[in-house]
Design a protein around this motif. Structure first.
Motif, PDB file in Angstrom:
ATOM      1  N   TRP A   1      56.943 -29.360  49.043  1.00 21.56           N
ATOM      2  CA  TRP A   1      56.996 -28.800  47.692  1.00 21.56           C
ATOM      3  C   TRP A   1      55.714 -29.167  46.960  1.00 21.56           C
ATOM      4  CZ3 TRP A   1      61.103 -26.081  45.514  1.00 21.56           C
ATOM      5  CH2 TRP A   1      62.259 -26.014  46.277  1.00 21.56           C
ATOM      6  N   CYS A   2      55.451 -28.500  45.851  1.00 19.96           N
ATOM      7  CA  CYS A   2      54.342 -28.903  44.993  1.00 19.96           C
ATOM      8  C   CYS A   2      54.716 -28.669  43.536  1.00 19.96           C
ATOM      9  CB  CYS A   2      53.052 -28.186  45.350  1.00 19.96           C
ATOM     10  SG  CYS A   2      53.116 -26.414  45.335  1.00 19.96           S
ATOM     11  N   ILE A   3      54.110 -29.500  42.691  1.00 20.91           N
ATOM     12  CA  ILE A   3      54.219 -29.348  41.239  1.00 20.91           C
ATOM     13  C   ILE A   3      52.815 -29.050  40.747  1.00 20.91           C
ATOM     14  CG2 ILE A   3      54.718 -30.451  39.024  1.00 20.91           C
ATOM     15  CD1 ILE A   3      56.607 -32.322  40.457  1.00 20.91           C
ATOM     16  N   ILE A   4      52.688 -27.995  39.966  1.00 21.16           N
ATOM     17  CA  ILE A   4      51.404 -27.602  39.409  1.00 21.16           C
ATOM     18  C   ILE A   4      51.439 -27.877  37.913  1.00 21.16           C
ATOM     19  CG2 ILE A   4      49.779 -25.724  39.051  1.00 21.16           C
ATOM     20  CD1 ILE A   4      52.404 -25.318  41.685  1.00 21.16           C
ATOM     21  N   ARG A   5      50.384 -28.520  37.411  1.00 21.20           N
ATOM     22  CA  ARG A   5      50.271 -28.803  35.972  1.00 21.20           C
ATOM     23  C   ARG A   5      49.220 -27.862  35.405  1.00 21.20           C
ATOM     24  NH1 ARG A   5      48.939 -34.638  33.230  1.00 21.20           N
ATOM     25  NH2 ARG A   5      48.548 -33.835  31.138  1.00 21.20           N
ATOM     26  N   LYS A   6      49.626 -27.018  34.469  1.00 21.58           N
ATOM     27  CA  LYS A   6      48.768 -25.959  33.941  1.00 21.58           C
ATOM     28  C   LYS A   6      47.524 -26.483  33.254  1.00 21.58           C
ATOM     29  CE  LYS A   6      50.142 -23.498  30.329  1.00 21.58           C
ATOM     30  NZ  LYS A   6      50.788 -22.454  29.510  1.00 21.58           N
TER      31      LYS A   6
ATOM     32  N   TRP B   1      65.054 -30.248  43.183  1.00 19.52           N
ATOM     33  CA  TRP B   1      64.553 -31.012  42.054  1.00 19.52           C
ATOM     34  C   TRP B   1      64.678 -30.122  40.833  1.00 19.52           C
ATOM     35  CZ3 TRP B   1      63.041 -36.019  41.967  1.00 19.52           C
ATOM     36  CH2 TRP B   1      62.419 -36.477  40.814  1.00 19.52           C
ATOM     37  N   GLY B   2      64.927 -30.701  39.661  1.00 18.09           N
ATOM     38  CA  GLY B   2      65.037 -29.916  38.436  1.00 18.09           C
ATOM     39  C   GLY B   2      63.753 -29.166  38.146  1.00 18.09           C
TER      40      GLY B   2
ATOM     41  N   GLU C   1      61.636 -32.615  33.202  1.00 15.94           N
ATOM     42  CA  GLU C   1      61.831 -33.363  34.447  1.00 15.94           C
ATOM     43  C   GLU C   1      60.555 -33.408  35.280  1.00 15.94           C
ATOM     44  OE1 GLU C   1      65.570 -32.942  36.643  1.00 15.94           O
ATOM     45  OE2 GLU C   1      66.075 -31.435  35.141  1.00 15.94           O
ATOM     46  N   LEU C   2      59.840 -32.303  35.337  1.00 17.33           N
ATOM     47  CA  LEU C   2      58.660 -32.222  36.191  1.00 17.33           C
ATOM     48  C   LEU C   2      57.494 -33.043  35.658  1.00 17.33           C
ATOM     49  CD1 LEU C   2      58.736 -28.431  37.115  1.00 17.33           C
ATOM     50  CD2 LEU C   2      59.418 -30.375  38.536  1.00 17.33           C
ATOM     51  N   GLY C   3      57.325 -33.105  34.343  1.00 19.18           N
ATOM     52  CA  GLY C   3      56.196 -33.834  33.759  1.00 19.18           C
ATOM     53  C   GLY C   3      56.147 -35.298  34.162  1.00 19.18           C
TER      54      GLY C   3
END
Length: 83
Positions: free
Chosen positions: A43-48, A64-65, A70-72
């Motif tokens: 998975w990946c989380i991208i921060r704009k 994951w939420g 939650e992601l921050g």
């Protein structure tokens, strides 16, 4: 890793969001130093605002939420551990 064109489009469509959660593409999966073990999903989380992403893996089927709230903190924790 920098944000890709599809992530940029997603953020234009969702201007109120600061983070995006999605499964990794095959090219992103190649960034791992070793292949993921069977039973894990990348998975990946991208921060704009900084245009970067963090890669992680979860047990297949686990989720994951998807809210910025939650992601921050999760994204920030991964960035601190990588530093």
């Amino acid at each position: 890793m920098p944000l890709n064109d599809l992530d940029a489009v997603w953020f234009r469509i969702h201007p109120d969001r600061q983070y995006r959660l999605r499964k990794q593409s095959p090219a992103e999966l190649q960034q791992w130093p070793a292949p993921l073990h069977e039973g894990l999903t990348g998975w990946c989380i991208i921060r704009k605002d900084v245009g970067t992403m963090e890669l992680f893996a979860l047990t297949t089927g686990e989720t994951w939420g998807d809210s910025d709230e939650e992601l921050g903190p999760f994204f920030n924790d991964m960035r601190e551990r990588a530093a």
